[in-house]
Design a protein around this motif. Structure first.
Motif, PDB file in Angstrom:
ATOM      1  N   LEU A  88     -23.500  95.152  24.939  1.00  0.00           N
ATOM      2  CA  LEU A  88     -24.713  94.217  24.540  1.00  0.00           C
ATOM      3  C   LEU A  88     -24.235  92.986  23.707  1.00  0.00           C
ATOM      4  CD1 LEU A  88     -27.919  93.295  25.003  1.00  0.00           C
ATOM      5  CD2 LEU A  88     -28.459  94.692  22.966  1.00  0.00           C
ATOM      6  N   TRP A  89     -23.837  93.436  22.638  1.00  0.00           N
ATOM      7  CA  TRP A  89     -23.595  92.452  21.545  1.00  0.00           C
ATOM      8  C   TRP A  89     -22.339  91.436  21.827  1.00  0.00           C
ATOM      9  CZ3 TRP A  89     -27.695  92.064  18.928  1.00  0.00           C
ATOM     10  CH2 TRP A  89     -28.572  93.173  18.958  1.00  0.00           C
ATOM     11  N   VAL A  90     -21.370  92.184  22.469  1.00  0.00           N
ATOM     12  CA  VAL A  90     -20.177  91.292  22.983  1.00  0.00           C
ATOM     13  C   VAL A  90     -20.658  90.366  23.930  1.00  0.00           C
ATOM     14  CG1 VAL A  90     -17.863  91.369  24.095  1.00  0.00           C
ATOM     15  CG2 VAL A  90     -18.593  93.292  22.444  1.00  0.00           C
ATOM     16  N   ALA A  91     -21.258  90.571  24.913  1.00  0.00           N
ATOM     17  CA  ALA A  91     -21.934  89.725  26.045  1.00  0.00           C
ATOM     18  C   ALA A  91     -22.771  88.714  25.399  1.00  0.00           C
ATOM     19  CB  ALA A  91     -22.614  90.556  27.015  1.00  0.00           C
ATOM     20  N   LEU A  92     -23.588  89.092  24.211  1.00  0.00           N
ATOM     21  CA  LEU A  92     -24.426  88.078  23.840  1.00  0.00           C
ATOM     22  C   LEU A  92     -23.821  87.096  22.954  1.00  0.00           C
ATOM     23  CD1 LEU A  92     -27.817  90.110  22.676  1.00  0.00           C
ATOM     24  CD2 LEU A  92     -27.572  88.092  24.192  1.00  0.00           C
ATOM     25  N   GLY A 150     -25.119  89.606  33.058  1.00  0.00           N
ATOM     26  CA  GLY A 150     -24.990  90.890  33.835  1.00  0.00           C
ATOM     27  C   GLY A 150     -24.628  91.787  33.183  1.00  0.00           C
ATOM     28  N   ARG A 151     -23.586  91.567  32.158  1.00  0.00           N
ATOM     29  CA  ARG A 151     -23.036  92.699  31.185  1.00  0.00           C
ATOM     30  C   ARG A 151     -24.248  93.178  30.202  1.00  0.00           C
ATOM     31  NH1 ARG A 151     -18.296  93.547  33.249  1.00  0.00           N
ATOM     32  NH2 ARG A 151     -16.724  91.568  32.896  1.00  0.00           N
ATOM     33  N   ILE A 152     -25.279  92.172  29.825  1.00  0.00           N
ATOM     34  CA  ILE A 152     -26.402  92.385  29.015  1.00  0.00           C
ATOM     35  C   ILE A 152     -27.247  93.442  30.002  1.00  0.00           C
ATOM     36  CG2 ILE A 152     -28.545  91.796  28.068  1.00  0.00           C
ATOM     37  CD1 ILE A 152     -27.028  89.043  27.512  1.00  0.00           C
ATOM     38  N   ALA A 153     -27.458  93.242  31.240  1.00  0.00           N
ATOM     39  CA  ALA A 153     -28.407  94.042  32.020  1.00  0.00           C
ATOM     40  C   ALA A 153     -27.759  95.485  32.227  1.00  0.00           C
ATOM     41  CB  ALA A 153     -28.586  93.342  33.537  1.00  0.00           C
ATOM     42  N   VAL A 154     -26.433  95.385  32.405  1.00  0.00           N
ATOM     43  CA  VAL A 154     -25.741  96.872  32.482  1.00  0.00           C
ATOM     44  C   VAL A 154     -25.666  97.550  31.345  1.00  0.00           C
ATOM     45  CG1 VAL A 154     -23.448  97.859  32.906  1.00  0.00           C
ATOM     46  CG2 VAL A 154     -24.033  96.072  34.225  1.00  0.00           C
ATOM     47  N   SER A 155     -25.874  97.063  30.113  1.00  0.00           N
ATOM     48  CA  SER A 155     -26.131  97.512  28.743  1.00  0.00           C
ATOM     49  C   SER A 155     -27.313  98.214  28.622  1.00  0.00           C
ATOM     50  CB  SER A 155     -25.647  96.548  27.537  1.00  0.00           C
ATOM     51  OG  SER A 155     -25.886  97.392  26.678  1.00  0.00           O
ATOM     52  N   LEU A 156     -28.435  97.615  29.144  1.00  0.00           N
ATOM     53  CA  LEU A 156     -29.633  97.872  28.983  1.00  0.00           C
ATOM     54  C   LEU A 156     -30.178  98.951  29.965  1.00  0.00           C
ATOM     55  CD1 LEU A 156     -31.325  94.538  27.899  1.00  0.00           C
ATOM     56  CD2 LEU A 156     -30.630  96.290  26.402  1.00  0.00           C
ATOM     57  N   LEU A 157     -29.534  98.540  31.300  1.00  0.00           N
ATOM     58  CA  LEU A 157     -30.163  99.680  32.346  1.00  0.00           C
ATOM     59  C   LEU A 157     -29.729 101.224  32.042  1.00  0.00           C
ATOM     60  CD1 LEU A 157     -29.318  97.509  35.235  1.00  0.00           C
ATOM     61  CD2 LEU A 157     -31.441  98.238  34.755  1.00  0.00           C
ATOM     62  N   PRO A 158     -30.432 102.004  32.584  1.00  0.00           N
ATOM     63  CA  PRO A 158     -30.156 103.504  32.657  1.00  0.00           C
ATOM     64  C   PRO A 158     -28.575 103.731  33.133  1.00  0.00           C
ATOM     65  CG  PRO A 158     -32.354 103.520  33.304  1.00  0.00           C
ATOM     66  CD  PRO A 158     -31.840 101.934  33.352  1.00  0.00           C
ATOM     67  N   HIS A 159     -27.881 104.890  33.000  1.00  0.00           N
ATOM     68  CA  HIS A 159     -26.646 104.807  33.343  1.00  0.00           C
ATOM     69  C   HIS A 159     -26.412 104.813  34.666  1.00  0.00           C
ATOM     70  CE1 HIS A 159     -24.535 105.646  29.692  1.00  0.00           C
ATOM     71  NE2 HIS A 159     -25.638 106.113  29.207  1.00  0.00           N
ATOM     72  N   HIS A 160     -27.391 105.430  35.451  1.00  0.00           N
ATOM     73  CA  HIS A 160     -27.144 105.589  37.215  1.00  0.00           C
ATOM     74  C   HIS A 160     -27.332 104.127  37.851  1.00  0.00           C
ATOM     75  CE1 HIS A 160     -31.493 106.376  36.578  1.00  0.00           C
ATOM     76  NE2 HIS A 160     -31.683 105.716  37.766  1.00  0.00           N
ATOM     77  N   MET A 161     -28.418 103.322  37.296  1.00  0.00           N
ATOM     78  CA  MET A 161     -28.789 101.981  37.652  1.00  0.00           C
ATOM     79  C   MET A 161     -27.665 101.001  37.133  1.00  0.00           C
ATOM     80  SD  MET A 161     -32.723 102.081  37.018  1.00  0.00           S
ATOM     81  CE  MET A 161     -32.774 100.028  37.583  1.00  0.00           C
ATOM     82  N   ALA A 162     -27.223 101.238  36.035  1.00  0.00           N
ATOM     83  CA  ALA A 162     -26.064 100.284  35.562  1.00  0.00           C
ATOM     84  C   ALA A 162     -24.842 100.397  36.270  1.00  0.00           C
ATOM     85  CB  ALA A 162     -25.958 100.793  34.076  1.00  0.00           C
TER      86      ALA A 162
END
Length: 215
Positions: A93-97, A157-169
């Motif tokens: 999340l922080w790397v992407a932001l 997209g990276r932020i979304a992957v970081s925030l979504l639950p594992h299976h959804m990410a």
């Protein structure tokens, strides 16, 4: 022809800074959280040469500048080994932001350049400072908003992957190989401008109003 040369002169420095600092910020934050990949390759650097992509950083921005429309381009992506981060999913999340955050910071600095230029009405530097400041705000806000789109491999997209639950990410991350093609399709069809245009306008207004400048 003179106006084209003038535009290139005005936009060149803001474009180079916007793209260079965006990528360097990713590398710096990745290093902070444990991934030394970019640092080992010399990409945690303010040297533009290390980040410039001949097509994405020079040719495409020039074409969009000459032909009109949303300024579009990219630099060589900073390599990030997310598995090397101390807490891969959270730290992503922080790397992407970091990239969009660097662009917001630069937009504010360019607004300050305009403020300083306005304070030098009798100086030959005043007009170039104001024009370059306006270009700097525009470029950095466009890059910030564009990169925050929730589309892998963009930062959003990276932020979304970081925030979504594992299976959804995991499922969402499978879009990444097609992300760039989707982005180009949105750009060509004009959908991209329709989506991000209002956010760009609002953000620019907020930046200039923060310094008491006229929109």
């Amino acid at each position: 022809m003179d106006s084209v040369i003038q535009n290139i002169a005005i936009y060149a420095l803001p474009v180079i800074f916007a793209i260079t600092l965006h990528e360097a910020a990713h590398g710096y934050v990745a290093k902070h959280f444990g991934d030394l990949t970019a640092y080992a390759q010399g990409r945690v650097s303010l040297n533009p040469v290390r980040h410039i992509d001949p097509v994405g950083t020079i040719l495409l921005p020039l074409l969009t500048l000459l032909l009109g429309g949303i300024l579009f381009g990219w630099a060589k992506p900073v390599p990030v080994n997310f598995s090397a981060l101390r807490h891969p999913k959270q730290d992503m999340l922080w790397v992407a932001l970091a990239g969009p955050g660097a662009n917001l910071f630069m937009a504010l600095l360019w607004a300050l350049v305009i403020k300083l230029g306005i304070g030098l009405p009798e100086s030959d530097l005043a007009r170039p400072m104001i024009l370059m400041g306006e270009a700097g705000i525009k470029i950095n806000v466009i890059l910030m908003v564009l990169n925050l789109l929730p589309l892998p491999p963009l930062d959003g997209g990276r932020i979304a992957v970081s925030l979504l639950p594992h299976h959804m990410a995991h499922s969402f991350s499978k879009i990444e190989p097609y992300g760039f093609m989707i982005l180009l399709l949105l750009l060509i069809t004009g959908v991209l401008g329709a989506i991000i245009g209002p956010f760009i306008s609002i953000t620019i207004q907020m930046v200039v109003l923060f310094f008491g400048l006229e929109v």
